[in-house]
Design a protein around this motif. Structure first.
Motif, mmCIF file in Angstrom:
data_model
loop_
_atom_site.group_PDB
_atom_site.id
_atom_site.type_symbol
_atom_site.label_atom_id
_atom_site.label_comp_id
_atom_site.label_asym_id
_atom_site.label_seq_id
_atom_site.Cartn_x
_atom_site.Cartn_y
_atom_site.Cartn_z
ATOM 1 N N LYS A 261 0.840 -1.196 0.000
ATOM 2 C CA LYS A 261 0.000 0.000 0.000
ATOM 3 C C LYS A 261 0.877 1.249 0.000
ATOM 4 N N VAL A 262 0.465 2.213 -0.811
ATOM 5 C CA VAL A 262 1.184 3.476 -0.930
ATOM 6 C C VAL A 262 0.284 4.574 -0.380
ATOM 7 N N GLY A 263 0.827 5.385 0.497
ATOM 8 C CA GLY A 263 0.074 6.488 1.071
ATOM 9 C C GLY A 263 0.544 7.819 0.523
ATOM 10 N N MET A 264 -0.382 8.728 0.371
ATOM 11 C CA MET A 264 -0.089 10.095 -0.052
ATOM 12 C C MET A 264 -0.803 11.035 0.922
ATOM 13 N N ARG A 265 -0.047 11.949 1.517
ATOM 14 C CA ARG A 265 -0.622 12.928 2.435
ATOM 15 C C ARG A 265 -0.318 14.324 1.873
ATOM 16 N N LEU A 266 -1.348 15.165 1.854
ATOM 17 C CA LEU A 266 -1.181 16.517 1.348
ATOM 18 C C LEU A 266 -0.163 17.258 2.200
ATOM 19 N N LYS A 267 0.877 17.760 1.558
ATOM 20 C CA LYS A 267 1.935 18.482 2.272
ATOM 21 C C LYS A 267 1.739 19.982 2.135
ATOM 22 N N GLU A 268 1.540 20.438 0.884
ATOM 23 C CA GLU A 268 1.368 21.867 0.650
ATOM 24 C C GLU A 268 0.730 22.112 -0.709
ATOM 25 N N THR A 269 0.188 23.302 -0.854
ATOM 26 C CA THR A 269 -0.376 23.708 -2.140
ATOM 27 C C THR A 269 0.100 25.121 -2.457
ATOM 28 N N ASP B 19 5.614 14.702 -10.798
ATOM 29 C CA ASP B 19 7.023 14.461 -10.478
ATOM 30 C C ASP B 19 7.107 13.736 -9.135
ATOM 31 N N PHE B 20 7.587 12.495 -9.168
ATOM 32 C CA PHE B 20 7.774 11.695 -7.957
ATOM 33 C C PHE B 20 9.246 11.726 -7.603
ATOM 34 N N SER C 254 4.934 11.273 1.869
ATOM 35 C CA SER C 254 4.674 9.998 2.527
ATOM 36 C C SER C 254 4.109 10.246 3.917
ATOM 37 N N PRO C 255 3.055 9.514 4.297
ATOM 38 C CA PRO C 255 2.549 9.634 5.666
ATOM 39 C C PRO C 255 3.352 8.800 6.660
ATOM 40 N N ALA C 256 4.238 7.949 6.147
ATOM 41 C CA ALA C 256 5.019 7.058 7.012
ATOM 42 C C ALA C 256 6.455 7.586 7.142
ATOM 43 N N PRO C 257 6.929 7.796 8.362
ATOM 44 C CA PRO C 257 8.276 8.333 8.545
ATOM 45 C C PRO C 257 9.382 7.425 7.998
ATOM 46 N N ALA C 258 9.111 6.142 7.852
ATOM 47 C CA ALA C 258 10.127 5.210 7.354
ATOM 48 C C ALA C 258 10.412 5.390 5.865
ATOM 49 N N PHE C 259 9.508 6.039 5.146
ATOM 50 C CA PHE C 259 9.686 6.248 3.716
ATOM 51 C C PHE C 259 9.701 7.744 3.424
ATOM 52 N N ASP C 260 10.630 8.161 2.598
ATOM 53 C CA ASP C 260 10.802 9.573 2.286
ATOM 54 C C ASP C 260 10.531 9.778 0.795
ATOM 55 N N TYR C 261 9.342 10.272 0.476
ATOM 56 C CA TYR C 261 9.026 10.567 -0.915
ATOM 57 C C TYR C 261 8.003 11.685 -1.014
ATOM 58 N N THR C 262 7.998 12.321 -2.178
ATOM 59 C CA THR C 262 6.999 13.345 -2.481
ATOM 60 C C THR C 262 6.480 13.116 -3.898
ATOM 61 N N LEU C 263 5.250 13.537 -4.111
ATOM 62 C CA LEU C 263 4.649 13.566 -5.439
ATOM 63 C C LEU C 263 4.187 14.998 -5.653
ATOM 64 N N THR C 264 4.804 15.665 -6.620
ATOM 65 C CA THR C 264 4.464 17.048 -6.917
ATOM 66 C C THR C 264 3.674 17.085 -8.216
#
Length: 131
Positions: free
Chosen positions: A56-64, A100-101, A74-84
Motif C-alpha cells: 500500500k502506498v500512502g499520499m498525504r497533502l503536504k502543501e499547495t 514528479d515523484f 509519505s505519511p510514514a516516517p520510514a519512507f521519504d518521498y513526495t509527489l508534486t
C-alpha cells in the motif's frame, strides 16, 4: 529515485484542474485497473492505495501553491518521498499537468520499486489525460 511524466492536457482551466486534483475522491478514478483498495484518510487530506504487487502506498497533502501546484508526501516516517503535481495554464479552458515523484530509498528498495512505481505514476498521468 525520480519519476517524471510528460505533460498531459486537461480540458479544464488551471483553477478547475487544481480544484479537481485537490479533491481526494477524484484520485480513485485515476488509479490503475489492478487497484485492490483505495481509502481516503480521515482528515480528507490524503489517501492510501493498494495496487498490484506494490505494498500500500500512502499520499498525504503536504502543501499547495494555488492554482499551480499540489505536493503530497509519505505519511510514514520510514519512507521519504513526495509527489508534486504541477498545473500550467494553457488558456482559459485548458491546462497542462505534470507529475514528479521523488523518493529517497535505499538501493535495494529502489531496485524493487522503480518499475512498479514508474508504472503507477504513469498510469495516473495517462488516466488524467482521459478526464
Amino acid at each position: 529515485m525520480k519519476v517524471n511524466t510528460n505533460k498531459v492536457r486537461l480540458s479544464k482551466s488551471q483553477k478547475d484542474a487544481f480544484d479537481f486534483l485537490l479533491n481526494m475522491q477524484n484520485y480513485e478514478q485515476l488509479m490503475p485497473a489492478d487497484t485492490k483498495s483505495f481509502e481516503i484518510h480521515e482528515s480528507g487530506k490524503g489517501f492510501t492505495v493498494g495496487v498490484g504487487a506494490l505494498p500500500k502506498v500512502g499520499m498525504r497533502l503536504k502543501e499547495t501553491n494555488k492554482p499551480s501546484q499540489i505536493v503530497f508526501e509519505s505519511p510514514a516516517p520510514a519512507f521519504d518521498y513526495t509527489l508534486t503535481i504541477n498545473i500550467e495554464a494553457v488558456d482559459e479552458n485548458n491546462s497542462d499537468v505534470e507529475l514528479d515523484f521523488n523518493g529517497n530509498f535505499n538501493m535495494m528498495i529502489e531496485m524493487m520499486a522503480k518499475g512498479p512505481l514508474t508504472s503507477f505514476i504513469q498510469t495516473i498521468s495517462d488516466n488524467l489525460a482521459k478526464i
